[in-house]
Design a protein around this motif. Structure first.
Motif, PDB file in Angstrom:
ATOM      1  N   PHE A  47       4.222   4.805  -4.616  1.00  0.00           N
ATOM      2  CA  PHE A  47       4.211   3.924  -5.783  1.00  0.00           C
ATOM      3  C   PHE A  47       2.787   3.601  -6.189  1.00  0.00           C
ATOM      4  CE2 PHE A  47       3.960   0.998  -2.254  1.00  0.00           C
ATOM      5  CZ  PHE A  47       3.127  -0.002  -2.703  1.00  0.00           C
ATOM      6  N   SER A  48       2.634   3.233  -7.421  1.00  0.00           N
ATOM      7  CA  SER A  48       1.323   2.826  -7.914  1.00  0.00           C
ATOM      8  C   SER A  48       1.223   1.308  -7.830  1.00  0.00           C
ATOM      9  CB  SER A  48       1.144   3.271  -9.368  1.00  0.00           C
ATOM     10  OG  SER A  48       0.002   2.677  -9.924  1.00  0.00           O
ATOM     11  N   ALA A  49       0.148   0.831  -7.238  1.00  0.00           N
ATOM     12  CA  ALA A  49      -0.043  -0.617  -7.116  1.00  0.00           C
ATOM     13  C   ALA A  49      -0.144  -1.286  -8.481  1.00  0.00           C
ATOM     14  CB  ALA A  49      -1.286  -0.906  -6.283  1.00  0.00           C
TER      15      ALA A  49
ATOM     16  N   GLU B 114       0.831  -1.177   0.000  1.00  0.00           N
ATOM     17  CA  GLU B 114       0.000   0.000   0.000  1.00  0.00           C
ATOM     18  C   GLU B 114       0.882   1.249   0.000  1.00  0.00           C
ATOM     19  OE1 GLU B 114      -2.754   1.935   3.364  1.00  0.00           O
ATOM     20  OE2 GLU B 114      -3.307  -0.058   2.692  1.00  0.00           O
ATOM     21  N   PRO B 115       0.639   2.188  -0.897  1.00  0.00           N
ATOM     22  CA  PRO B 115       1.437   3.417  -0.971  1.00  0.00           C
ATOM     23  C   PRO B 115       1.345   4.234   0.321  1.00  0.00           C
ATOM     24  CG  PRO B 115       0.137   3.120  -2.954  1.00  0.00           C
ATOM     25  CD  PRO B 115      -0.329   2.093  -1.970  1.00  0.00           C
ATOM     26  N   THR B 116       2.415   4.974   0.613  1.00  0.00           N
ATOM     27  CA  THR B 116       2.466   5.854   1.781  1.00  0.00           C
ATOM     28  C   THR B 116       2.958   7.220   1.333  1.00  0.00           C
ATOM     29  OG1 THR B 116       4.775   5.382   2.310  1.00  0.00           O
ATOM     30  CG2 THR B 116       3.118   3.889   3.239  1.00  0.00           C
ATOM     31  N   GLY B 117       2.984   8.173   2.231  1.00  0.00           N
ATOM     32  CA  GLY B 117       3.522   9.492   1.920  1.00  0.00           C
ATOM     33  C   GLY B 117       4.992   9.436   1.549  1.00  0.00           C
ATOM     34  N   ALA B 118       5.725   8.476   2.127  1.00  0.00           N
ATOM     35  CA  ALA B 118       7.153   8.336   1.840  1.00  0.00           C
ATOM     36  C   ALA B 118       7.414   7.519   0.574  1.00  0.00           C
ATOM     37  CB  ALA B 118       7.856   7.674   3.021  1.00  0.00           C
ATOM     38  N   ASP B 119       6.420   6.792   0.118  1.00  0.00           N
ATOM     39  CA  ASP B 119       6.578   5.939  -1.071  1.00  0.00           C
ATOM     40  C   ASP B 119       5.233   5.868  -1.786  1.00  0.00           C
ATOM     41  OD1 ASP B 119       7.245   4.109  -3.024  1.00  0.00           O
ATOM     42  OD2 ASP B 119       7.839   2.531  -1.637  1.00  0.00           O
TER      43      ASP B 119
ATOM     44  N   GLY C  95       7.979  -0.424  -9.156  1.00  0.00           N
ATOM     45  CA  GLY C  95       7.571  -1.048  -7.903  1.00  0.00           C
ATOM     46  C   GLY C  95       7.807  -0.187  -6.685  1.00  0.00           C
ATOM     47  N   PRO C  96       7.427  -0.688  -5.528  1.00  0.00           N
ATOM     48  CA  PRO C  96       7.656   0.041  -4.283  1.00  0.00           C
ATOM     49  C   PRO C  96       9.152   0.120  -3.980  1.00  0.00           C
ATOM     50  CG  PRO C  96       6.794  -2.141  -3.824  1.00  0.00           C
ATOM     51  CD  PRO C  96       6.758  -1.963  -5.311  1.00  0.00           C
ATOM     52  N   ARG C  97       9.524   1.124  -3.212  1.00  0.00           N
ATOM     53  CA  ARG C  97      10.936   1.289  -2.837  1.00  0.00           C
ATOM     54  C   ARG C  97      11.416   0.101  -2.010  1.00  0.00           C
ATOM     55  NH1 ARG C  97      11.134   7.651  -1.050  1.00  0.00           N
ATOM     56  NH2 ARG C  97      10.615   8.462  -3.119  1.00  0.00           N
ATOM     57  N   ILE C  98      12.681  -0.190  -2.134  1.00  0.00           N
ATOM     58  CA  ILE C  98      13.274  -1.291  -1.356  1.00  0.00           C
ATOM     59  C   ILE C  98      13.086  -1.037   0.141  1.00  0.00           C
ATOM     60  CG2 ILE C  98      15.479  -2.343  -0.716  1.00  0.00           C
ATOM     61  CD1 ILE C  98      16.206  -2.258  -3.714  1.00  0.00           C
ATOM     62  N   HIS C  99      13.163   0.205   0.562  1.00  0.00           N
ATOM     63  CA  HIS C  99      12.944   0.527   1.974  1.00  0.00           C
ATOM     64  C   HIS C  99      11.541   0.100   2.409  1.00  0.00           C
ATOM     65  CE1 HIS C  99      11.896   3.043   5.454  1.00  0.00           C
ATOM     66  NE2 HIS C  99      13.153   2.816   5.794  1.00  0.00           N
TER      67      HIS C  99
END
Length: 109
Positions: free
Chosen positions: A8-10, A1-6, A16-20
């Motif tokens: 990304f679009s599902a 699920e995307p966050t303010g820090a990442d 893709g989402p950040r490795i963090h």
């Protein structure tokens, strides 16, 4: 699920989402429940001899990382050291990296 820090679009299957984000949301909770070992040792408790050192950026998209890794993997390499999988991410690893020449990174190299 995307966050303010990442954000990304599902539906994105290229970056893709950040490795963090993947580390925080998947690697840490799974390895924490499995005894706090690294992802690599959780899967292979006996360990493997690595013949490839892989680096990454914590802000890099995980799908992009995998694509680049698979595209550039040397034909004669079998097992890779990558800190997100090789270091125990659910623990404070400050002591492991306190002396750079004795750190997991230096030992892998």
């Amino acid at each position: 699920e995307p966050t303010g820090a990442d954000e990304f679009s599902a539906s994105d299957n290229r970056i893709g989402p950040r490795i963090h984000t993947v580390t925080k949301r998947i690697i840490v909770p799974v390895t924490d429940r499995a005894g706090k070992a690294s992802w690599a040792l959780m899967l292979r408790p006996e360990g493997l001899l690595c013949d490839l050192f892989v680096t990454h950026c914590w802000a890099e998209g995980v799908y992009e990382f995998i694509d680049k890794l698979l595209h550039s993997w040397p034909a004669k390499s079998h097992h890779a050291y990558c800190c997100m999988f090789s270091n125990p991410q659910c623990l404070d690893i400050a002591e492991l990296i306190d002396t750079p020449r004795k750190s997991p990174f230096a030992r892998a190299l």
